[in-house]
Scaffold this motif. Sequence first.
Motif, PDB file in Angstrom:
ATOM      1  N   ALA A 132      13.773  41.959 -46.862  1.00 47.13           N
ATOM      2  CA  ALA A 132      14.183  42.763 -45.723  1.00 47.13           C
ATOM      3  C   ALA A 132      15.585  43.624 -45.956  1.00 47.13           C
ATOM      4  O   ALA A 132      15.456  44.637 -45.348  1.00 47.13           O
ATOM      5  N   PRO A 133      16.632  43.189 -46.536  1.00 48.55           N
ATOM      6  CA  PRO A 133      17.572  44.179 -46.514  1.00 48.55           C
ATOM      7  C   PRO A 133      17.401  45.196 -47.478  1.00 48.55           C
ATOM      8  O   PRO A 133      17.916  46.357 -47.330  1.00 48.55           O
ATOM      9  N   ALA A 134      16.387  45.162 -48.387  1.00 52.70           N
ATOM     10  CA  ALA A 134      16.081  46.288 -49.274  1.00 52.70           C
ATOM     11  C   ALA A 134      15.430  47.247 -48.252  1.00 52.70           C
ATOM     12  O   ALA A 134      15.694  48.750 -48.507  1.00 52.70           O
ATOM     13  N   ARG A 135      14.413  46.779 -47.883  1.00 54.30           N
ATOM     14  CA  ARG A 135      13.568  47.521 -46.897  1.00 54.30           C
ATOM     15  C   ARG A 135      14.578  48.270 -45.983  1.00 54.30           C
ATOM     16  O   ARG A 135      14.114  49.439 -45.833  1.00 54.30           O
ATOM     17  N   GLU A 136      15.084  47.434 -45.094  1.00 56.95           N
ATOM     18  CA  GLU A 136      15.885  48.219 -44.160  1.00 56.95           C
ATOM     19  C   GLU A 136      16.768  49.321 -44.789  1.00 56.95           C
ATOM     20  O   GLU A 136      17.062  50.510 -44.106  1.00 56.95           O
ATOM     21  N   GLY A 137      17.548  48.804 -45.756  1.00 55.64           N
ATOM     22  CA  GLY A 137      18.752  49.705 -46.436  1.00 55.64           C
ATOM     23  C   GLY A 137      17.950  50.966 -46.808  1.00 55.64           C
ATOM     24  O   GLY A 137      18.496  52.294 -46.674  1.00 55.64           O
ATOM     25  N   ILE A 138      16.837  50.937 -47.515  1.00 50.18           N
ATOM     26  CA  ILE A 138      16.242  51.819 -48.107  1.00 50.18           C
ATOM     27  C   ILE A 138      15.706  52.902 -47.066  1.00 50.18           C
ATOM     28  O   ILE A 138      15.844  54.074 -46.982  1.00 50.18           O
TER      29      ILE A 138
ATOM     30  N   LEU B 236      16.870  53.176 -43.829  1.00 52.59           N
ATOM     31  CA  LEU B 236      17.790  54.007 -43.449  1.00 52.59           C
ATOM     32  C   LEU B 236      18.344  55.205 -44.157  1.00 52.59           C
ATOM     33  O   LEU B 236      18.571  56.308 -43.806  1.00 52.59           O
ATOM     34  N   ALA B 237      18.729  54.817 -45.661  1.00 59.24           N
ATOM     35  CA  ALA B 237      19.316  56.147 -46.355  1.00 59.24           C
ATOM     36  C   ALA B 237      18.219  57.086 -46.605  1.00 59.24           C
ATOM     37  O   ALA B 237      18.629  58.307 -46.779  1.00 59.24           O
ATOM     38  N   LYS B 238      17.053  56.787 -46.597  1.00 59.36           N
ATOM     39  CA  LYS B 238      15.984  57.794 -47.000  1.00 59.36           C
ATOM     40  C   LYS B 238      15.959  59.064 -45.940  1.00 59.36           C
ATOM     41  O   LYS B 238      15.706  60.175 -46.580  1.00 59.36           O
ATOM     42  N   GLN B 239      16.699  58.911 -44.981  1.00 56.83           N
ATOM     43  CA  GLN B 239      16.624  60.013 -43.956  1.00 56.83           C
ATOM     44  C   GLN B 239      17.444  61.230 -44.607  1.00 56.83           C
ATOM     45  O   GLN B 239      17.340  62.268 -44.157  1.00 56.83           O
TER      46      GLN B 239
ATOM     47  N   HIS C 278      18.754  56.979 -56.464  1.00 55.45           N
ATOM     48  CA  HIS C 278      19.727  56.450 -55.485  1.00 55.45           C
ATOM     49  C   HIS C 278      19.471  55.163 -54.574  1.00 55.45           C
ATOM     50  O   HIS C 278      19.851  54.514 -54.048  1.00 55.45           O
ATOM     51  N   LEU C 279      18.123  55.686 -53.880  1.00 55.33           N
ATOM     52  CA  LEU C 279      17.479  54.492 -53.072  1.00 55.33           C
ATOM     53  C   LEU C 279      17.273  53.447 -53.946  1.00 55.33           C
ATOM     54  O   LEU C 279      17.369  51.967 -53.168  1.00 55.33           O
ATOM     55  N   ASP C 280      16.977  53.391 -55.176  1.00 53.71           N
ATOM     56  CA  ASP C 280      16.864  52.180 -55.876  1.00 53.71           C
ATOM     57  C   ASP C 280      18.129  51.340 -55.871  1.00 53.71           C
ATOM     58  O   ASP C 280      17.844  50.116 -55.912  1.00 53.71           O
ATOM     59  N   ARG C 281      19.214  52.035 -56.125  1.00 56.20           N
ATOM     60  CA  ARG C 281      20.409  51.233 -56.178  1.00 56.20           C
ATOM     61  C   ARG C 281      20.532  50.441 -55.026  1.00 56.20           C
ATOM     62  O   ARG C 281      21.247  49.540 -54.928  1.00 56.20           O
ATOM     63  N   ILE C 282      20.186  50.923 -53.855  1.00 64.00           N
ATOM     64  CA  ILE C 282      20.416  50.348 -52.666  1.00 64.00           C
ATOM     65  C   ILE C 282      19.347  49.076 -52.562  1.00 64.00           C
ATOM     66  O   ILE C 282      19.922  47.760 -52.335  1.00 64.00           O
ATOM     67  N   GLY C 283      18.252  49.070 -53.095  1.00 62.80           N
ATOM     68  CA  GLY C 283      17.126  48.063 -53.471  1.00 62.80           C
ATOM     69  C   GLY C 283      17.950  46.917 -54.244  1.00 62.80           C
ATOM     70  O   GLY C 283      17.748  45.828 -53.857  1.00 62.80           O
ATOM     71  N   ILE C 284      18.572  47.513 -55.335  1.00 59.63           N
ATOM     72  CA  ILE C 284      19.192  46.616 -56.209  1.00 59.63           C
ATOM     73  C   ILE C 284      20.302  45.555 -55.724  1.00 59.63           C
ATOM     74  O   ILE C 284      20.344  44.684 -55.813  1.00 59.63           O
ATOM     75  N   ALA C 285      21.050  46.259 -54.750  1.00 58.20           N
ATOM     76  CA  ALA C 285      22.169  45.527 -53.945  1.00 58.20           C
ATOM     77  C   ALA C 285      21.500  44.680 -53.355  1.00 58.20           C
ATOM     78  O   ALA C 285      22.062  43.278 -53.185  1.00 58.20           O
ATOM     79  N   ALA C 286      20.537  44.600 -52.736  1.00 58.78           N
ATOM     80  CA  ALA C 286      19.873  43.756 -51.766  1.00 58.78           C
ATOM     81  C   ALA C 286      19.314  42.625 -52.752  1.00 58.78           C
ATOM     82  O   ALA C 286      19.316  41.567 -52.232  1.00 58.78           O
TER      83      ALA C 286
ATOM     84  N   ALA D 251       6.826  53.117 -58.501  1.00 51.22           N
ATOM     85  CA  ALA D 251       6.569  53.640 -57.306  1.00 51.22           C
ATOM     86  C   ALA D 251       7.507  54.085 -56.511  1.00 51.22           C
ATOM     87  O   ALA D 251       8.761  53.976 -56.748  1.00 51.22           O
ATOM     88  N   GLU D 252       7.515  54.867 -55.378  1.00 50.96           N
ATOM     89  CA  GLU D 252       8.420  55.069 -54.433  1.00 50.96           C
ATOM     90  C   GLU D 252       9.543  54.044 -54.113  1.00 50.96           C
ATOM     91  O   GLU D 252       8.873  52.917 -53.990  1.00 50.96           O
ATOM     92  N   ALA D 253      10.750  53.960 -54.105  1.00 52.73           N
ATOM     93  CA  ALA D 253      11.758  52.780 -53.804  1.00 52.73           C
ATOM     94  C   ALA D 253      11.077  52.101 -52.438  1.00 52.73           C
ATOM     95  O   ALA D 253      10.931  52.801 -51.641  1.00 52.73           O
ATOM     96  N   GLY D 254      11.156  50.774 -52.782  1.00 55.99           N
ATOM     97  CA  GLY D 254      10.975  49.876 -51.867  1.00 55.99           C
ATOM     98  C   GLY D 254       9.424  49.677 -51.574  1.00 55.99           C
ATOM     99  O   GLY D 254       9.138  48.950 -50.608  1.00 55.99           O
TER     100      GLY D 254
END
Length: 233
Positions: A49-55, A57-60, A67-75, A183-186
């Motif tokens: 969930a945190p990866a999906r939510e973070g990606i 939000l930032a995707k906008q 860069h989106l992958d990095r958000i996923g990695i943090a999650a 694939a696309e991040a997330g």
Amino acid sequence: MATVVVALGGSLLRPEVEERHNWLQSLVEVIVASVESGSKVALVVGGGAPAREGIELAKQFIEDVTHLDRIGIAATRLNATIVREALAEGGLDVSKKIPESIEVAALELENCDVVVMGGTDPGHTTDAVAIRLAIQSGAEKCVIATNVARVYSHDPRDNPDAKSFDELTLAELQEIVGPPKHAEAGTSQVVDPIGVGEAYDHGMPLDVLDGRDTQLIKKSLDGDDFEGTRVRS
Ligand code: UTP
């Protein structure tokens, strides 16, 4: 001493998994039993969930997939920390830090009974990390604990005629998940195609199962028959 790597899909830690406290507690018991029977276990935890939510939000305003992958990695590392602390609380000899690379994780696994990590670098998911770690550490197999019972020929949510498999070859699994590219991040497949490609190249066996039932993880770790898909060379 046998080594097994388990990829734990991040969705297993999501709020909608009923009784997730019990799930985490029983996961700890499964890992304790496996270590007591002489195995080393590495757990690679997904972002959920945190990866999906973070990606999302930032995707906008961020287009670069790296860069989106990095958000996923943090999650994934947040989730890995939760699992690590639960295992340490259960009395296991688990590596102190969350390794950020396969090399460090493989070294830690030489010194500790259990290693928990999340993602490493952009460009793939934690399934690929788990499969790489299994190859690097000479593990006997890699367990892919996800939230579906088996590998299906097509997504069963869109295709009522989808066929499920008890056994597949790595080549057949590659055909189902598609060519080994990011694939696309997330977004996710039952097993990351990049990981499947590396498992195929190295003949790494995969056990794909529904990780919501920790007893299935236990059966796979014990080398017993389990409900799920066995993927072999
Ligand atoms: P996950 O491993 O959770 O991927 O990483 P997933 O398959 O999309 O999700 P679940 O576990 O099945 O729910 C989440 C995201 O983090 C990035 C990718 O964008 C991935 O989609 N990631 C993760 C990386 O870029 N590198 C990594 O090593 C791990």
